[in-house]
Design an enzyme around this catalytic site. Structure first.
Site, PDB file in Angstrom:
ATOM      1  N   ARG A 112       0.793  -1.232   0.000  1.00 48.01           N
ATOM      2  CA  ARG A 112       0.000   0.000   0.000  1.00 48.01           C
ATOM      3  C   ARG A 112       0.824   1.281   0.000  1.00 48.01           C
ATOM      4  O   ARG A 112       0.471   2.238  -0.676  1.00 48.01           O
ATOM      5  CB  ARG A 112      -0.882   0.025   1.243  1.00 48.01           C
ATOM      6  N   ARG A 139       1.079  -2.359   7.198  1.00 44.68           N
ATOM      7  CA  ARG A 139       0.219  -3.544   7.355  1.00 44.68           C
ATOM      8  C   ARG A 139      -0.037  -4.241   6.028  1.00 44.68           C
ATOM      9  O   ARG A 139      -0.364  -3.598   5.034  1.00 44.68           O
ATOM     10  CB  ARG A 139      -1.115  -3.119   7.959  1.00 44.68           C
ATOM     11  N   HIS A 170      -5.698   5.467   6.670  1.00 53.60           N
ATOM     12  CA  HIS A 170      -6.533   4.257   6.698  1.00 53.60           C
ATOM     13  C   HIS A 170      -6.333   3.411   7.947  1.00 53.60           C
ATOM     14  O   HIS A 170      -7.278   2.891   8.508  1.00 53.60           O
ATOM     15  CB  HIS A 170      -6.199   3.438   5.455  1.00 53.60           C
TER      16      HIS A 170
END
Ligand SMILES: Cc1cc2nc3c(=O)[nH]c(=O)nc-3n(C[C@H](O)[C@H](O)[C@H](O)COP(=O)(O)OP(=O)(O)OC[C@H]3O[C@@H](n4cnc5c(N)ncnc54)[C@H](O)[C@@H]3O)c2cc1C
Length: 435
Positions: free
Chosen positions: A267, A363, A328
Protein backbone atom coordinates in the site's frame (compact mmCIF):
# COMPACT_ATOMS: atom_id res chain seq x y z
CA UNK A 1 -22.63 6.02 40.76
CA UNK A 2 -20.45 2.98 41.41
CA UNK A 3 -20.60 -0.43 39.66
CA UNK A 4 -18.56 -3.62 40.06
CA UNK A 5 -17.76 -6.00 37.19
CA UNK A 6 -15.00 -8.51 36.52
CA UNK A 7 -13.96 -7.14 33.13
CA UNK A 8 -14.62 -3.79 31.45
CA UNK A 9 -14.14 -3.80 27.67
CA UNK A 10 -14.16 -0.45 25.85
CA UNK A 11 -14.95 -1.04 22.18
CA UNK A 12 -17.47 -3.01 20.12
CA UNK A 13 -15.34 -3.78 17.07
CA UNK A 14 -14.03 -7.21 16.16
CA UNK A 15 -11.47 -7.20 18.97
CA UNK A 16 -13.74 -6.06 21.82
CA UNK A 17 -16.57 -8.43 20.83
CA UNK A 18 -14.37 -11.46 20.23
CA UNK A 19 -12.50 -10.87 23.49
CA UNK A 20 -15.84 -10.78 25.36
CA UNK A 21 -16.93 -14.05 23.71
CA UNK A 22 -13.73 -15.83 24.70
CA UNK A 23 -13.91 -14.87 28.37
CA UNK A 24 -15.14 -17.50 30.84
CA UNK A 25 -18.92 -17.51 31.07
CA UNK A 26 -18.82 -17.05 34.85
CA UNK A 27 -17.20 -13.61 34.47
CA UNK A 28 -19.33 -10.53 34.70
CA UNK A 29 -18.40 -8.42 31.65
CA UNK A 30 -19.38 -4.87 30.72
CA UNK A 31 -18.79 -3.95 27.06
CA UNK A 32 -19.21 -0.29 26.10
CA UNK A 33 -19.14 1.61 22.83
CA UNK A 34 -18.77 5.33 22.38
CA UNK A 35 -21.53 5.43 19.77
CA UNK A 36 -23.85 2.68 18.39
CA UNK A 37 -22.51 -0.89 18.49
CA UNK A 38 -22.04 -0.96 14.74
CA UNK A 39 -20.35 2.46 14.39
CA UNK A 40 -16.96 0.80 14.11
CA UNK A 41 -14.17 0.46 11.59
CA UNK A 42 -14.84 -3.27 11.76
CA UNK A 43 -18.23 -2.66 10.18
CA UNK A 44 -16.58 -0.82 7.28
CA UNK A 45 -14.11 -3.56 6.36
CA UNK A 46 -14.66 -4.71 2.82
CA UNK A 47 -11.85 -6.88 1.51
CA UNK A 48 -11.68 -9.75 3.94
CA UNK A 49 -9.62 -11.61 6.51
CA UNK A 50 -6.19 -13.02 5.70
CA UNK A 51 -5.41 -16.56 6.79
CA UNK A 52 -2.87 -19.26 6.10
CA UNK A 53 -4.41 -21.65 3.56
CA UNK A 54 -2.90 -24.65 5.33
CA UNK A 55 0.03 -25.46 7.62
CA UNK A 56 2.26 -25.46 4.54
CA UNK A 57 1.32 -21.85 3.77
CA UNK A 58 2.37 -20.52 7.21
CA UNK A 59 6.03 -19.73 6.29
CA UNK A 60 4.95 -17.88 3.14
CA UNK A 61 2.24 -15.92 5.02
CA UNK A 62 4.85 -14.95 7.62
CA UNK A 63 7.29 -13.83 4.92
CA UNK A 64 4.65 -11.76 3.08
CA UNK A 65 3.69 -10.04 6.36
CA UNK A 66 7.33 -9.28 7.20
CA UNK A 67 8.12 -8.04 3.71
CA UNK A 68 5.11 -5.68 3.63
CA UNK A 69 6.10 -4.47 7.13
CA UNK A 70 9.63 -3.67 5.89
CA UNK A 71 10.98 -6.24 8.36
CA UNK A 72 10.21 -3.89 11.25
CA UNK A 73 7.67 -6.43 12.54
CA UNK A 74 8.07 -8.51 15.70
CA UNK A 75 8.76 -11.98 14.37
CA UNK A 76 7.22 -13.75 17.39
CA UNK A 77 3.93 -11.89 16.94
CA UNK A 78 3.84 -12.56 13.21
CA UNK A 79 4.37 -16.27 13.86
CA UNK A 80 1.48 -16.31 16.34
CA UNK A 81 -0.72 -14.45 13.85
CA UNK A 82 -0.06 -16.93 11.05
CA UNK A 83 -0.06 -20.08 13.20
CA UNK A 84 -3.36 -19.26 14.92
CA UNK A 85 -5.12 -17.90 11.84
CA UNK A 86 -6.88 -21.10 10.70
CA UNK A 87 -8.34 -21.98 14.12
CA UNK A 88 -9.76 -18.48 14.59
CA UNK A 89 -11.38 -18.47 11.15
CA UNK A 90 -12.86 -21.87 12.03
CA UNK A 91 -14.14 -20.42 15.33
CA UNK A 92 -16.01 -17.56 13.70
CA UNK A 93 -17.46 -19.89 11.07
CA UNK A 94 -18.66 -22.15 13.87
CA UNK A 95 -20.59 -19.28 15.42
CA UNK A 96 -22.27 -18.54 12.12
CA UNK A 97 -19.99 -16.34 9.99
CA UNK A 98 -20.87 -16.78 6.31
CA UNK A 99 -17.87 -16.78 4.01
CA UNK A 100 -18.12 -16.85 0.22
CA UNK A 101 -17.93 -20.39 -1.07
CA UNK A 102 -18.18 -22.28 -4.33
CA UNK A 103 -19.36 -25.89 -4.28
CA UNK A 104 -19.00 -25.80 -0.50
CA UNK A 105 -15.34 -24.82 -0.69
CA UNK A 106 -14.18 -21.48 0.75
CA UNK A 107 -13.19 -18.95 -1.91
CA UNK A 108 -9.90 -17.14 -1.32
CA UNK A 109 -9.06 -13.86 -2.99
CA UNK A 110 -5.78 -12.00 -3.27
CA UNK A 111 -4.78 -8.50 -2.21
CA UNK A 112 -1.64 -6.39 -2.55
CA UNK A 113 1.65 -8.05 -1.48
CA UNK A 114 0.15 -11.47 -0.71
CA UNK A 115 2.01 -14.06 -2.76
CA UNK A 116 -1.07 -16.30 -3.10
CA UNK A 117 -4.87 -16.03 -2.78
CA UNK A 118 -5.44 -16.30 1.00
CA UNK A 119 -8.13 -13.78 1.90
CA UNK A 120 -11.50 -15.13 3.02
CA UNK A 121 -14.41 -12.79 2.43
CA UNK A 122 -18.15 -12.19 2.38
CA UNK A 123 -18.56 -10.42 -0.94
CA UNK A 124 -17.22 -6.88 -0.36
CA UNK A 125 -18.77 -6.36 3.06
CA UNK A 126 -16.83 -8.81 5.18
CA UNK A 127 -16.64 -6.45 8.18
CA UNK A 128 -20.39 -6.04 8.39
CA UNK A 129 -20.87 -9.81 8.37
CA UNK A 130 -18.16 -10.38 11.02
CA UNK A 131 -19.61 -7.63 13.20
CA UNK A 132 -23.20 -8.87 12.89
CA UNK A 133 -22.14 -12.45 13.62
CA UNK A 134 -20.20 -11.45 16.75
CA UNK A 135 -22.85 -9.00 17.99
CA UNK A 136 -25.58 -11.66 17.64
CA UNK A 137 -23.46 -14.08 19.60
CA UNK A 138 -22.53 -11.57 22.33
CA UNK A 139 -26.21 -10.75 22.81
CA UNK A 140 -26.90 -14.41 23.61
CA UNK A 141 -24.44 -14.33 26.52
CA UNK A 142 -26.12 -13.39 29.78
CA UNK A 143 -22.79 -12.58 31.46
CA UNK A 144 -22.12 -9.73 29.00
CA UNK A 145 -23.85 -6.37 29.52
CA UNK A 146 -23.73 -3.85 26.67
CA UNK A 147 -23.84 -0.08 27.05
CA UNK A 148 -24.00 1.93 23.82
CA UNK A 149 -23.34 5.70 23.61
CA UNK A 150 -21.05 5.40 26.60
CA UNK A 151 -17.70 7.12 26.75
CA UNK A 152 -14.62 5.85 28.58
CA UNK A 153 -13.07 8.98 30.10
CA UNK A 154 -10.19 7.48 32.02
CA UNK A 155 -8.90 4.52 33.99
CA UNK A 156 -9.11 4.05 37.72
CA UNK A 157 -5.40 4.00 38.36
CA UNK A 158 -4.29 2.95 41.82
CA UNK A 159 -0.51 3.10 42.18
CA UNK A 160 -0.08 2.26 38.50
CA UNK A 161 -2.46 -0.71 38.71
CA UNK A 162 -5.57 -0.59 36.59
CA UNK A 163 -8.64 -1.13 38.76
CA UNK A 164 -11.44 -0.04 36.47
CA UNK A 165 -12.63 2.82 34.32
CA UNK A 166 -14.57 6.06 34.58
CA UNK A 167 -17.40 6.05 32.06
CA UNK A 168 -19.99 8.63 31.06
CA UNK A 169 -23.48 7.46 30.08
CA UNK A 170 -26.70 9.45 29.66
CA UNK A 171 -24.98 12.54 31.00
CA UNK A 172 -23.89 10.76 34.18
CA UNK A 173 -20.59 9.43 35.45
CA UNK A 174 -20.32 5.79 36.51
CA UNK A 175 -17.18 4.52 38.20
CA UNK A 176 -16.66 0.94 37.04
CA UNK A 177 -14.57 -1.09 39.48
CA UNK A 178 -13.18 -4.01 37.51
CA UNK A 179 -10.33 -6.46 37.95
CA UNK A 180 -9.30 -5.98 34.34
CA UNK A 181 -9.84 -3.33 31.66
CA UNK A 182 -9.49 -4.12 27.96
CA UNK A 183 -8.98 -1.16 25.64
CA UNK A 184 -10.43 -2.04 22.21
CA UNK A 185 -11.00 1.56 21.19
CA UNK A 186 -9.85 1.35 17.55
CA UNK A 187 -7.79 3.67 15.38
CA UNK A 188 -7.02 7.33 14.90
CA UNK A 189 -8.53 8.20 11.49
CA UNK A 190 -11.00 10.71 12.93
CA UNK A 191 -8.06 13.00 13.68
CA UNK A 192 -7.24 13.32 9.98
CA UNK A 193 -8.89 15.51 7.34
CA UNK A 194 -8.89 12.61 4.89
CA UNK A 195 -9.50 9.15 6.27
CA UNK A 196 -11.48 6.04 5.46
CA UNK A 197 -12.22 5.58 9.18
CA UNK A 198 -15.36 6.34 11.11
CA UNK A 199 -15.00 9.96 12.26
CA UNK A 200 -15.43 8.87 15.89
CA UNK A 201 -12.12 6.97 15.83
CA UNK A 202 -10.06 9.62 17.54
CA UNK A 203 -7.39 7.54 19.26
CA UNK A 204 -9.04 7.78 22.69
CA UNK A 205 -7.07 4.77 23.89
CA UNK A 206 -3.83 6.58 23.06
CA UNK A 207 -4.94 9.62 25.06
CA UNK A 208 -5.81 7.39 28.03
CA UNK A 209 -2.43 5.66 27.73
CA UNK A 210 -0.63 9.02 27.63
CA UNK A 211 -2.46 10.22 30.74
CA UNK A 212 -1.58 7.04 32.63
CA UNK A 213 2.01 6.60 31.49
CA UNK A 214 1.27 3.40 29.61
CA UNK A 215 3.94 2.45 27.08
CA UNK A 216 3.27 3.32 23.42
CA UNK A 217 5.11 2.05 20.37
CA UNK A 218 5.58 2.74 16.65
CA UNK A 219 3.33 5.82 16.62
CA UNK A 220 5.13 6.99 13.47
CA UNK A 221 3.71 4.11 11.42
CA UNK A 222 0.46 5.31 9.88
CA UNK A 223 -0.93 3.68 6.76
CA UNK A 224 -2.52 5.61 3.91
CA UNK A 225 -4.77 3.55 1.64
CA UNK A 226 -4.02 4.24 -2.03
CA UNK A 227 -7.58 4.05 -3.34
CA UNK A 228 -10.25 6.03 -1.48
CA UNK A 229 -13.06 7.39 -3.66
CA UNK A 230 -12.30 10.98 -4.60
CA UNK A 231 -15.21 13.33 -3.96
CA UNK A 232 -15.12 17.07 -4.23
CA UNK A 233 -16.10 19.03 -1.11
CA UNK A 234 -16.74 16.27 1.35
CA UNK A 235 -16.17 16.44 5.08
CA UNK A 236 -17.22 12.89 5.90
CA UNK A 237 -15.18 9.71 5.90
CA UNK A 238 -13.74 8.75 2.52
CA UNK A 239 -15.32 5.69 0.92
CA UNK A 240 -12.84 2.90 0.40
CA UNK A 241 -12.36 1.20 -2.93
CA UNK A 242 -11.08 -2.10 -1.62
CA UNK A 243 -7.71 -3.48 -2.58
CA UNK A 244 -9.64 -6.53 -3.76
CA UNK A 245 -10.68 -4.49 -6.83
CA UNK A 246 -7.02 -4.39 -7.81
CA UNK A 247 -6.61 -7.99 -6.60
CA UNK A 248 -9.30 -9.02 -9.07
CA UNK A 249 -7.59 -7.20 -11.95
CA UNK A 250 -8.45 -3.48 -11.53
CA UNK A 251 -5.83 -1.19 -13.11
CA UNK A 252 -4.64 2.32 -12.23
CA UNK A 253 -4.27 5.02 -14.88
CA UNK A 254 -2.98 8.58 -14.61
CA UNK A 255 -4.73 11.56 -16.19
CA UNK A 256 -2.96 10.78 -19.49
CA UNK A 257 -4.47 7.30 -19.51
CA UNK A 258 -1.10 5.64 -18.78
CA UNK A 259 -0.42 2.91 -16.22
CA UNK A 260 2.26 3.98 -13.74
CA UNK A 261 2.59 1.31 -11.02
CA UNK A 262 2.15 -2.40 -10.41
CA UNK A 263 -1.25 -2.37 -8.67
CA UNK A 264 -0.41 -5.27 -6.34
CA UNK A 265 2.62 -3.73 -4.67
CA UNK A 266 2.32 -2.86 -0.93
CA UNK A 267 0.00 0.00 0.00
CA UNK A 268 2.68 2.53 0.87
CA UNK A 269 4.37 2.01 -2.51
CA UNK A 270 1.12 2.37 -4.46
CA UNK A 271 0.06 5.41 -2.36
CA UNK A 272 3.38 7.12 -3.03
CA UNK A 273 3.11 6.39 -6.75
CA UNK A 274 -0.40 7.90 -6.84
CA UNK A 275 0.72 11.00 -4.90
CA UNK A 276 3.52 11.32 -7.48
CA UNK A 277 1.06 11.34 -10.42
CA UNK A 278 -1.30 13.73 -8.63
CA UNK A 279 1.57 16.16 -8.07
CA UNK A 280 3.05 15.73 -11.54
CA UNK A 281 -0.20 16.43 -13.40
CA UNK A 282 -1.65 18.83 -10.79
CA UNK A 283 -4.92 16.86 -10.59
CA UNK A 284 -6.74 15.66 -7.43
CA UNK A 285 -7.07 11.96 -8.39
CA UNK A 286 -6.06 9.06 -10.63
CA UNK A 287 -8.41 6.48 -12.20
CA UNK A 288 -9.00 2.90 -11.10
CA UNK A 289 -10.60 0.84 -13.86
CA UNK A 290 -12.34 -2.53 -13.52
CA UNK A 291 -14.98 -1.81 -16.20
CA UNK A 292 -13.38 -4.22 -18.69
CA UNK A 293 -14.60 -7.14 -16.52
CA UNK A 294 -17.99 -8.74 -17.01
CA UNK A 295 -20.83 -6.53 -15.71
CA UNK A 296 -22.57 -9.32 -13.74
CA UNK A 297 -19.29 -10.38 -12.19
CA UNK A 298 -18.56 -6.81 -10.98
CA UNK A 299 -22.05 -6.30 -9.57
CA UNK A 300 -21.96 -9.63 -7.78
CA UNK A 301 -18.39 -9.49 -6.48
CA UNK A 302 -18.42 -5.82 -5.41
CA UNK A 303 -22.06 -4.99 -4.61
CA UNK A 304 -21.29 -2.32 -1.95
CA UNK A 305 -18.72 -0.54 -4.09
CA UNK A 306 -20.94 -0.79 -7.17
CA UNK A 307 -23.97 0.62 -5.32
CA UNK A 308 -22.08 3.36 -3.50
CA UNK A 309 -20.38 4.59 -6.68
CA UNK A 310 -23.67 4.33 -8.60
CA UNK A 311 -25.32 6.62 -6.02
CA UNK A 312 -22.49 9.09 -6.62
CA UNK A 313 -23.09 9.00 -10.39
CA UNK A 314 -20.27 6.58 -11.30
CA UNK A 315 -21.14 3.32 -13.05
CA UNK A 316 -18.06 1.18 -12.37
CA UNK A 317 -19.10 -1.38 -14.99
CA UNK A 318 -18.75 1.33 -17.63
CA UNK A 319 -16.25 3.90 -16.38
CA UNK A 320 -13.20 4.24 -14.13
CA UNK A 321 -13.38 5.27 -10.47
CA UNK A 322 -11.60 8.50 -9.39
CA UNK A 323 -9.39 7.64 -6.41
CA UNK A 324 -6.72 9.20 -4.19
CA UNK A 325 -4.97 8.09 -0.97
CA UNK A 326 -6.41 8.67 2.53
CA UNK A 327 -5.34 7.79 6.08
CA UNK A 328 -6.53 4.26 6.70
CA UNK A 329 -4.82 2.33 9.45
CA UNK A 330 -2.60 2.76 12.51
CA UNK A 331 0.20 0.23 12.86
CA UNK A 332 1.44 1.74 16.11
CA UNK A 333 -0.37 2.04 19.40
CA UNK A 334 -0.31 0.75 22.95
CA UNK A 335 2.62 -1.59 23.32
CA UNK A 336 1.49 -5.13 24.21
CA UNK A 337 3.03 -8.57 24.66
CA UNK A 338 1.92 -11.80 22.98
CA UNK A 339 -1.10 -11.95 25.32
CA UNK A 340 -2.10 -8.30 24.73
CA UNK A 341 -0.91 -7.17 28.17
CA UNK A 342 0.17 -3.54 28.37
CA UNK A 343 2.85 -2.04 30.60
CA UNK A 344 0.18 -1.32 33.24
CA UNK A 345 -0.90 -4.14 35.49
CA UNK A 346 -4.39 -5.54 34.63
CA UNK A 347 -4.74 -3.34 31.55
CA UNK A 348 -4.98 -5.06 28.15
CA UNK A 349 -5.16 -3.51 24.68
CA UNK A 350 -6.48 -5.30 21.59
CA UNK A 351 -7.22 -4.53 17.95
CA UNK A 352 -6.10 -1.42 16.11
CA UNK A 353 -5.29 0.58 19.25
CA UNK A 354 -2.72 -2.01 20.30
CA UNK A 355 0.74 -2.49 18.89
CA UNK A 356 1.48 -6.21 18.81
CA UNK A 357 4.24 -5.57 16.29
CA UNK A 358 2.65 -7.82 13.65
CA UNK A 359 2.41 -5.07 11.06
CA UNK A 360 5.86 -3.53 11.42
CA UNK A 361 6.04 -0.33 9.40
CA UNK A 362 3.21 -1.23 7.02
CA UNK A 363 0.22 -3.54 7.35
CA UNK A 364 -0.29 -6.34 4.88
CA UNK A 365 -3.82 -6.21 3.46
CA UNK A 366 -6.53 -7.96 5.52
CA UNK A 367 -4.21 -8.69 8.42
CA UNK A 368 -5.98 -6.41 10.84
CA UNK A 369 -9.27 -8.24 11.33
CA UNK A 370 -7.13 -11.33 11.80
CA UNK A 371 -4.92 -9.56 14.36
CA UNK A 372 -8.10 -8.45 16.18
CA UNK A 373 -9.29 -12.06 16.38
CA UNK A 374 -6.02 -13.77 17.27
CA UNK A 375 -4.78 -11.33 19.91
CA UNK A 376 -8.13 -10.55 21.57
CA UNK A 377 -8.64 -14.28 22.08
CA UNK A 378 -5.16 -14.44 23.62
CA UNK A 379 -6.10 -11.54 25.90
CA UNK A 380 -9.20 -13.48 27.01
CA UNK A 381 -7.13 -16.62 27.68
CA UNK A 382 -4.70 -14.63 29.83
CA UNK A 383 -7.55 -12.92 31.73
CA UNK A 384 -9.34 -16.26 32.32
CA UNK A 385 -6.15 -17.69 33.79
CA UNK A 386 -5.36 -14.92 36.23
CA UNK A 387 -8.58 -13.13 37.18
CA UNK A 388 -9.32 -15.18 40.31
CA UNK A 389 -6.07 -13.96 41.83
CA UNK A 390 -6.73 -10.25 41.29
CA UNK A 391 -7.89 -8.29 44.35
CA UNK A 392 -9.31 -4.78 44.07
CA UNK A 393 -8.31 -1.97 46.45
CA UNK A 394 -10.61 0.70 47.72
CA UNK A 395 -10.48 3.47 45.14
CA UNK A 396 -10.41 6.96 46.63
CA UNK A 397 -10.46 10.47 45.18
CA UNK A 398 -11.80 9.43 41.79
CA UNK A 399 -12.11 12.54 39.63
CA UNK A 400 -15.67 13.73 39.08
CA UNK A 401 -16.48 14.91 35.54
CA UNK A 402 -19.31 17.26 34.64
CA UNK A 403 -20.90 17.02 31.18
CA UNK A 404 -18.98 20.11 30.13
CA UNK A 405 -15.70 18.68 31.43
CA UNK A 406 -16.22 15.51 29.37
CA UNK A 407 -16.64 17.62 26.23
CA UNK A 408 -13.44 19.48 27.07
CA UNK A 409 -11.68 16.18 27.76
CA UNK A 410 -12.63 14.94 24.25
CA UNK A 411 -11.09 18.08 22.70
CA UNK A 412 -8.02 17.85 24.91
CA UNK A 413 -7.62 14.15 24.01
CA UNK A 414 -7.56 14.94 20.29
CA UNK A 415 -4.98 17.63 20.91
CA UNK A 416 -2.60 15.53 22.97
CA UNK A 417 -2.77 12.60 20.56
CA UNK A 418 -2.06 14.80 17.51
CA UNK A 419 0.82 16.44 19.39
CA UNK A 420 2.30 13.06 20.26
CA UNK A 421 1.94 11.77 16.68
CA UNK A 422 3.68 14.85 15.33
CA UNK A 423 6.42 14.52 17.92
CA UNK A 424 7.11 10.97 16.71
CA UNK A 425 7.11 11.71 12.96
CA UNK A 426 8.40 14.64 10.95
CA UNK A 427 6.16 13.61 8.02
CA UNK A 428 3.02 14.48 9.96
CA UNK A 429 2.29 18.16 9.46
CA UNK A 430 -0.65 20.31 10.56
CA UNK A 431 -2.47 20.23 7.20
CA UNK A 432 -3.08 16.50 7.45
CA UNK A 433 -5.11 16.86 10.64
CA UNK A 434 -8.61 18.01 11.41
CA UNK A 435 -8.49 20.09 14.59
C1 LIG B 1 -12.99 1.33 5.20
C2 LIG B 1 -12.16 0.31 5.88
C3 LIG B 1 -11.97 -0.94 5.30
C4 LIG B 1 -11.19 -1.91 5.93
N1 LIG B 1 -11.05 -3.14 5.35
C5 LIG B 1 -10.37 -4.11 6.02
C6 LIG B 1 -10.31 -5.44 5.50
O1 LIG B 1 -10.87 -5.74 4.46
N2 LIG B 1 -9.60 -6.35 6.21
C7 LIG B 1 -8.96 -6.06 7.38
O2 LIG B 1 -8.34 -6.94 7.97
N3 LIG B 1 -9.04 -4.81 7.89
C8 LIG B 1 -9.73 -3.85 7.26
N4 LIG B 1 -9.81 -2.59 7.80
C9 LIG B 1 -9.21 -2.34 9.12
C10 LIG B 1 -10.08 -2.98 10.20
O3 LIG B 1 -11.44 -2.85 9.85
C11 LIG B 1 -9.87 -2.32 11.56
O4 LIG B 1 -8.51 -2.17 11.82
C12 LIG B 1 -10.45 -3.20 12.66
O5 LIG B 1 -11.79 -3.51 12.36
C13 LIG B 1 -10.38 -2.47 13.99
O6 LIG B 1 -11.10 -3.21 14.92
P1 LIG B 1 -11.08 -2.75 16.42
O7 LIG B 1 -11.83 -3.79 17.19
O8 LIG B 1 -9.71 -2.47 16.87
O9 LIG B 1 -11.83 -1.34 16.45
P2 LIG B 1 -13.13 -0.76 15.75
O10 LIG B 1 -13.85 -1.77 14.96
O11 LIG B 1 -12.75 0.47 15.06
O12 LIG B 1 -14.04 -0.36 17.01
C14 LIG B 1 -13.60 0.60 17.95
C15 LIG B 1 -14.59 0.64 19.08
O13 LIG B 1 -14.07 1.46 20.14
C16 LIG B 1 -15.11 2.26 20.66
N5 LIG B 1 -14.50 3.44 21.33
C17 LIG B 1 -13.55 4.28 20.88
N6 LIG B 1 -13.25 5.21 21.80
C18 LIG B 1 -14.05 4.94 22.87
C19 LIG B 1 -14.24 5.54 24.15
N7 LIG B 1 -13.53 6.61 24.55
N8 LIG B 1 -15.16 5.01 24.99
C20 LIG B 1 -15.90 3.93 24.62
N9 LIG B 1 -15.75 3.30 23.44
C21 LIG B 1 -14.84 3.80 22.58
C22 LIG B 1 -15.95 2.62 19.45
O14 LIG B 1 -17.24 3.06 19.83
C23 LIG B 1 -15.96 1.25 18.74
O15 LIG B 1 -16.98 0.45 19.30
C24 LIG B 1 -10.58 -1.62 7.18
C25 LIG B 1 -10.77 -0.37 7.76
C26 LIG B 1 -11.55 0.59 7.14
C27 LIG B 1 -11.74 1.92 7.78
Amino acid sequence: MEMNVDVLIAGSGVSGLYCALNLNKNLNVLLISKSKLTDTNTYLAQGGIATARSKDDIPSFIEDTLKAGKYKNKLESVKVLAEESIENIDNIMNIGMNLDKSENKILYTREGAHSINRIVHSKDHTGEIVADTLINEVKKHKNITIYEDTYLCDLININNKCEGGIIFKDGKQINIHSKVVVLATGGIGGLFKNSTNQRIMTGDGIAIALRNNVKLENLQYIQFHPTALYEKNTDSKRFLISEAVRGEGGLLFNSKGERFVNELLPRDVVSKAIYGEIKKFKVPYVNLDISFKDKDYIENRFPSIYNHCFEKGINITKEPIPVSPAQHYFMGGISVDLYSKTSMENLYAVGEISCTGVHGANRLASNSLLEGLVFSRRAAISINNKIDNIKLHKAENIKIFTKCEVENLKKENRKIVIQELKRRSEDLHDELFKY
